[in-house]
Scaffold this motif. Structure first.
Motif: not given
Lengths: 377, 377
Positions: B2-10
């Motif tokens: 999830f920490q990867l996804l925090r940047d908002g990129e799909p």
């Protein structure tokens, strides 16, 4: 998973699987890879409630060694340690950093190779090299940046020169950061916020904050020797400014003041000798230097709120007079919240702070999560 | 993951599996759990080289909201934001912190609940609350510690009182730390070493080092208002000491100096108004305050080597005169290595620094690795 084992405690595969949440099969494969690298070794059987007891595994710090190098303006201290910073062989020598990188690093390479042999290890066992230098260093590249007392060293690729000799990664930082790391790991491993202050000819500090060394944007954090103090307003400093704390509280500055009083002193060594001989004038001068340094340290206490200030370096060997002066001002000038649990102490690692820190820096590099991931695929 | 996804990129499941090294099945299960919590949502199809294009997933910051609260001695600023710190509703009010925790926190709870409704969300969407208080706070417990301007608040369980109303975790820190966090996240997210200085009635700082807020051993780091300055040696400070920078460069101290010159000024607001009206005496006084503050900031530059100093707080609204005085002294007193890339600027977030920081602190808590691990099991 390996980071868990770094504490030295033996664990079974099942325990590692439970704590990491990884599959038993993944753990077993990683253990096998770490065993073939030598970094992990079987550590005997665990207690069992019946049946064949499971095998435990532990970090094997003797599997490799690192070379730790502490260079000053006129001294070198080298040590070969295992991966738990246990010193296996060490050597001190008089050098001149001003002889330049070719001469000094050539000597370091020769002496380092001899020391590895003296520790009874082949050079192929050398995992990495850690080095402290007496000037500003860009830690990411290991290059000195306009170091004032190191002619010929500016922007020199120190890691490149040494790794050509040792075929191992080389980590470089300034000497005070390295001493701070050494003192922190050896004497205060559970303290998160520590300030290490070196008082020698120059004055500098290393900052441990939330458990790690903080170097600042250009690696210049801790460069407190040129902060202004009231009592020195008109005193010229070698940096070109006036009023720097180093210009009144550094070893040579104290010696100059004593010489003006008719005593025979030219540097910090003389100051320490006079204090140890019971000279009252020298003791008073050291205490006043502590007060002057105390005004700077009071500001660092307000800014950083450390729980420990460790005072090291040559002048700290003068004993309690320096600390008494520091304490006097810090406790008067800082807010109660920041000083109620503050300890101000002398270095426990003493002259070994530098090599212990260089060893820790070298070990951290080879045992980092990234480095271990490369080992275990 | 999830920490990867925090940047908002799909990202697709396959991309997440590659980057994390986790099994496709593990990733798929975690995505399902995060989707049912709402924190992750489908984000359309990825480009495909043929066949059915794979679905991408992205962080869904609108799934929950946080309440951000910035309390000063006499003001309150509240905001409801989404999980990307976008402000959905906000409110400012005049309060008196000296009314004590029952009255003030009761009002905060009522106003906060109204604000969540104003943002069009049910209270069950509130993930957490972040709050800045004008005094020392033990961050781990959220309790004020002997706060000088907050009678009745000492050791009060602020998180306990508010979480009873909101059924959500409550994070509390002192106002300057919260402002530093807000300014850092909103305006300087890529800067690792930043010092935020608040100049109001009091003077304080928040330290960002290696990308994170550093609070020190008792949470008192950054408490620079009572560091001594030469020019104030005899000036009494409200802390009981003399010579503190706050006693000459704080808003009320500048106002006092102006009143002695016959001008009509009692606090920082009056000082700012006089400067804005073009009063030369007021401008000179603010510039001198900048110089006095500059002697303290020069020491912090030597100690911390930040790449950015942000000056915020009410007196900073007086504009360039304060910065000019600070720059004058910092560039004269600090070493070239530490100042060659140093920027000294005014706050970009201004009066919103506090609520943006409180929002970031609240979001960090609910999106931390530990909190997310609890969600996905």
């Amino acid at each position: 998973m390996f980071q868990l084992l770094r504490d030295g405690e033996p664990r079974t595969r099942a325990e590692l699987a439970t704590v990491t949440g990884q599959a038993r099969s993944t753990i077993a494969a990683r253990i096998d890879q770490l065993m073939s690298s030598g970094l992990v070794a079987p550590a005997g059987d665990a207690g069992s409630t019946g049946g064949r007891p499971p095998v435990t595994f532990a970090f094997n710090p003797g599997s490799r060694v690192v070379l730790a190098v502490d260079l000053g303006a006129t001294h070198a201290h080298l040590a070969v340690t295992d991966l738990a910073s246990q010193v296996l062989a060490e050597r001190s020598a008089t050098i001149s950093i001003a002889d330049g990188p070719d001469a000094v690093l050539g000597w370091v390479a020769d002496a380092g190779a001899e020391l590895v042999a003296e520790a009874g290890r082949p050079l192929t066992d050398l995992a990495s090299v850690g080095m402290g230098l007496p000037g500003p260093v860009e830690h990411s590249t290991g290059r000195p940046i306009n170091p004032p007392i190191m002619p010929g060293w500016d922007d020199v690729d120190v890691p490149g020169i040494l790794s050509a000799r040792f075929d191992a990664p080389v980590l470089v930082d300034n000497d005070v950061n390295v001493m701070a790391l050494g003192e922190h790991r050896a004497a205060w491993p559970d303290v998160a916020d520590l300030l290490f202050v070196k008082v020698a000819t120059g004055i500098g500090a290393g900052l441990i904050s939330d458990g790690a060394l903080r170097r600042g944007a250009q690696g210049a954090a801790g460069d407190i020797g040129h902060i202004a103090v009231h009592s020195a307003a008109d005193v010229p400093c070698r940096c070109g400014n006036t009023g720097c704390v180093e210009a009144v509280a550094g070893g040579r500055a104290i010696a100059r003041a004593l010489a003006e009083s008719g005593l025979d002193a030219t540097d910090g060594t003389d100051v320490v000798a006079l204090v140890r001989s019971g000279d009252v004038v020298a003791s008073q001068a050291v205490r006043q230097a502590g007060r002057d340094l105390g005004t700077v340290l009071a500001a660092t206490v307000s800014l950083l709120n450390p729980s420990v200030i460790v005072v090291g370096g040559q002048v700290a060997e003068a004993g309690d007079h320096l600390l008494a002066g520091i304490r006097e001002v810090v406790y008067q000038r800082s807010l109660p919240l920041a000083t109620q649990h503050l300890r101000i102490v002398t270095s426990q690692t003493g002259r070994r702070a530098g090599v212990l820190g260089a060893s820790a820096m070298a070990i951290d590099h080879v045992l980092s999560a990234e480095a271990i991931d490369a080992v275990v695929g």
